[in-house]
Design a protein around this motif. Structure first.
Motif, PDB file in Angstrom:
ATOM      1  N   LEU A 144      -7.463  -2.567   5.043  1.00 27.56           N
ATOM      2  CA  LEU A 144      -6.097  -2.058   5.147  1.00 27.56           C
ATOM      3  C   LEU A 144      -5.965  -0.656   4.561  1.00 27.56           C
ATOM      4  O   LEU A 144      -5.262   0.197   5.112  1.00 27.56           O
ATOM      5  CB  LEU A 144      -5.122  -3.018   4.471  1.00 27.56           C
ATOM      6  N   LEU A 145      -6.644  -0.399   3.457  1.00 29.47           N
ATOM      7  CA  LEU A 145      -6.618   0.933   2.864  1.00 29.47           C
ATOM      8  C   LEU A 145      -7.239   1.962   3.806  1.00 29.47           C
ATOM      9  O   LEU A 145      -6.695   3.059   3.994  1.00 29.47           O
ATOM     10  CB  LEU A 145      -7.345   0.933   1.520  1.00 29.47           C
ATOM     11  N   ILE A 146      -8.364   1.616   4.419  1.00 31.32           N
ATOM     12  CA  ILE A 146      -9.027   2.551   5.331  1.00 31.32           C
ATOM     13  C   ILE A 146      -8.187   2.750   6.595  1.00 31.32           C
ATOM     14  O   ILE A 146      -8.074   3.872   7.101  1.00 31.32           O
ATOM     15  CB  ILE A 146     -10.452   2.071   5.671  1.00 31.32           C
ATOM     16  N   GLU A 147      -7.581   1.694   7.100  1.00 31.77           N
ATOM     17  CA  GLU A 147      -6.709   1.825   8.270  1.00 31.77           C
ATOM     18  C   GLU A 147      -5.517   2.730   7.954  1.00 31.77           C
ATOM     19  O   GLU A 147      -5.091   3.527   8.807  1.00 31.77           O
ATOM     20  CB  GLU A 147      -6.239   0.454   8.753  1.00 31.77           C
ATOM     21  N   ILE A 207      -2.844   3.477  -3.327  1.00 34.94           N
ATOM     22  CA  ILE A 207      -3.192   2.283  -4.084  1.00 34.94           C
ATOM     23  C   ILE A 207      -2.644   1.051  -3.368  1.00 34.94           C
ATOM     24  O   ILE A 207      -1.646   1.127  -2.656  1.00 34.94           O
ATOM     25  CB  ILE A 207      -2.683   2.333  -5.542  1.00 34.94           C
ATOM     26  N   ALA A 208      -3.352  -0.048  -3.551  1.00 34.45           N
ATOM     27  CA  ALA A 208      -2.897  -1.349  -3.063  1.00 34.45           C
ATOM     28  C   ALA A 208      -2.439  -2.122  -4.286  1.00 34.45           C
ATOM     29  O   ALA A 208      -3.192  -2.251  -5.258  1.00 34.45           O
ATOM     30  CB  ALA A 208      -4.027  -2.081  -2.356  1.00 34.45           C
ATOM     31  N   GLU A 209      -1.217  -2.603  -4.234  1.00 37.22           N
ATOM     32  CA  GLU A 209      -0.654  -3.356  -5.358  1.00 37.22           C
ATOM     33  C   GLU A 209      -0.369  -4.788  -4.941  1.00 37.22           C
ATOM     34  O   GLU A 209       0.106  -5.036  -3.840  1.00 37.22           O
ATOM     35  CB  GLU A 209       0.676  -2.749  -5.808  1.00 37.22           C
ATOM     36  N   ILE A 243       0.874  -1.170   0.000  1.00 41.58           N
ATOM     37  CA  ILE A 243       0.000   0.000   0.000  1.00 41.58           C
ATOM     38  C   ILE A 243       0.908   1.216   0.000  1.00 41.58           C
ATOM     39  O   ILE A 243       1.795   1.344   0.841  1.00 41.58           O
ATOM     40  CB  ILE A 243      -0.949   0.007   1.213  1.00 41.58           C
ATOM     41  N   ARG A 244       0.669   2.081  -0.992  1.00 46.57           N
ATOM     42  CA  ARG A 244       1.532   3.248  -1.143  1.00 46.57           C
ATOM     43  C   ARG A 244       0.755   4.419  -1.726  1.00 46.57           C
ATOM     44  O   ARG A 244      -0.329   4.241  -2.294  1.00 46.57           O
ATOM     45  CB  ARG A 244       2.718   2.917  -2.045  1.00 46.57           C
ATOM     46  N   LYS A 245       1.331   5.603  -1.557  1.00 47.80           N
ATOM     47  CA  LYS A 245       0.739   6.783  -2.177  1.00 47.80           C
ATOM     48  C   LYS A 245       0.881   6.672  -3.690  1.00 47.80           C
ATOM     49  O   LYS A 245       1.905   6.216  -4.197  1.00 47.80           O
ATOM     50  CB  LYS A 245       1.438   8.054  -1.688  1.00 47.80           C
ATOM     51  N   ALA A 246      -0.164   7.066  -4.381  1.00 48.18           N
ATOM     52  CA  ALA A 246      -0.124   7.065  -5.841  1.00 48.18           C
ATOM     53  C   ALA A 246       0.839   8.139  -6.319  1.00 48.18           C
ATOM     54  O   ALA A 246       1.006   9.180  -5.674  1.00 48.18           O
ATOM     55  CB  ALA A 246      -1.516   7.312  -6.411  1.00 48.18           C
ATOM     56  N   ASP A 254       1.777  -7.799  -6.728  1.00 45.50           N
ATOM     57  CA  ASP A 254       2.678  -8.140  -7.834  1.00 45.50           C
ATOM     58  C   ASP A 254       2.672  -7.064  -8.921  1.00 45.50           C
ATOM     59  O   ASP A 254       2.603  -7.358 -10.120  1.00 45.50           O
ATOM     60  CB  ASP A 254       2.308  -9.505  -8.428  1.00 45.50           C
ATOM     61  N   GLY A 255       2.713  -5.803  -8.504  1.00 45.70           N
ATOM     62  CA  GLY A 255       2.783  -4.684  -9.436  1.00 45.70           C
ATOM     63  C   GLY A 255       1.469  -4.290 -10.082  1.00 45.70           C
ATOM     64  O   GLY A 255       1.418  -3.365 -10.888  1.00 45.70           O
ATOM     65  N   LYS A 256       0.370  -4.976  -9.739  1.00 44.39           N
ATOM     66  CA  LYS A 256      -0.943  -4.704 -10.323  1.00 44.39           C
ATOM     67  C   LYS A 256      -1.809  -3.993  -9.286  1.00 44.39           C
ATOM     68  O   LYS A 256      -1.836  -4.387  -8.118  1.00 44.39           O
ATOM     69  CB  LYS A 256      -1.599  -6.036 -10.718  1.00 44.39           C
ATOM     70  N   ILE A 257      -2.542  -2.942  -9.713  1.00 40.89           N
ATOM     71  CA  ILE A 257      -3.434  -2.250  -8.788  1.00 40.89           C
ATOM     72  C   ILE A 257      -4.590  -3.178  -8.430  1.00 40.89           C
ATOM     73  O   ILE A 257      -5.341  -3.626  -9.296  1.00 40.89           O
ATOM     74  CB  ILE A 257      -3.964  -0.925  -9.370  1.00 40.89           C
ATOM     75  N   ALA A 258      -4.718  -3.482  -7.142  1.00 41.00           N
ATOM     76  CA  ALA A 258      -5.788  -4.350  -6.645  1.00 41.00           C
ATOM     77  C   ALA A 258      -6.851  -3.550  -5.903  1.00 41.00           C
ATOM     78  O   ALA A 258      -7.957  -4.033  -5.685  1.00 41.00           O
ATOM     79  CB  ALA A 258      -5.204  -5.417  -5.722  1.00 41.00           C
ATOM     80  N   GLY A 259      -6.516  -2.320  -5.503  1.00 38.03           N
ATOM     81  CA  GLY A 259      -7.455  -1.478  -4.787  1.00 38.03           C
ATOM     82  C   GLY A 259      -6.935  -0.059  -4.704  1.00 38.03           C
ATOM     83  O   GLY A 259      -5.763   0.205  -4.962  1.00 38.03           O
TER      84      GLY A 259
END
Length: 174
Positions: free
Chosen positions: A109-112, A66-68, A10-13, A70-75
């Motif tokens: 996890l994104l909301i946390e 964004i949640a990635e 999870i990282r900043k876009a 394997d390099g793919k945006i999942a959320g």
């Protein structure tokens, strides 16, 4: 889809994510009727998305993560704070996860991450959201994370000719 949470980042876009974000948003629009848009309704140019991401990165009261896997945006999660002094301390977020990753805790996890960011941020004192009244899993998750119901907006959504109300929820940040 089962996957190892250790492979989740999870990282900043960043500005370089613009094209992938547009593709992601257009895909998820067709996977859930709980979103404010449908499949391929996110008609934004890469240049406009880059400008938007740049403005978020410069803002002290907005966040795009964004949640990635394997390099793919999942959320993703997008929080926008108010633009004027009197409302700068509050904002609203939207969160989404690709259907293939539903049920793995990515949304939580994104909301946390957002809540933790807001607690460390000297500006944000209130996080708001709107959730469709029949999104029971979403409502349950928000309540578990401390959000409380604050009101209802009737006829906030229309999907295939049927109206749905939204529940307004909020979390005060100490």
């Amino acid at each position: 889809m089962e996957f190892n949470l250790d492979s989740l980042i999870i990282r900043k876009a960043d500005i370089s994510d613009a094209k992938n974000i547009i593709d992601y948003v257009n895909k998820i629009g067709g996977e859930s009727d709980f979103l404010t848009f449908g499949e391929n309704e996110f008609n934004v140019s890469v240049e406009n998305e880059e400008s938007y991401l740049e403005s978020i990165l410069k803002s002290d009261n907005s966040l795009f993560i964004i949640a990635e896997v394997d390099g793919k945006i999942a959320g993703n999660l997008n929080f926008s704070g108010g633009g004027r002094t009197r409302i700068k301390h509050t904002g609203e977020f939207g969160v989404s996860v690709l259907k293939e990753y539903w049920g793995n805790g990515i949304g939580r996890l994104l909301i946390e991450y957002l809540i933790d960011w807001a607690k460390k941020n000297d500006v944000i004192k209130k996080i708001n959201l709107r959730v469709r009244e029949d999104n029971l899993k979403g409502i349950e998750l928000y309540k578990k994370l401390g959000f409380i119901e604050e009101g209802i907006i009737s006829r906030d959504f229309i999907v295939e000719g049927k109206f749905y109300s939204s529940i307004c929820m909020g979390l005060e940040i100490e």
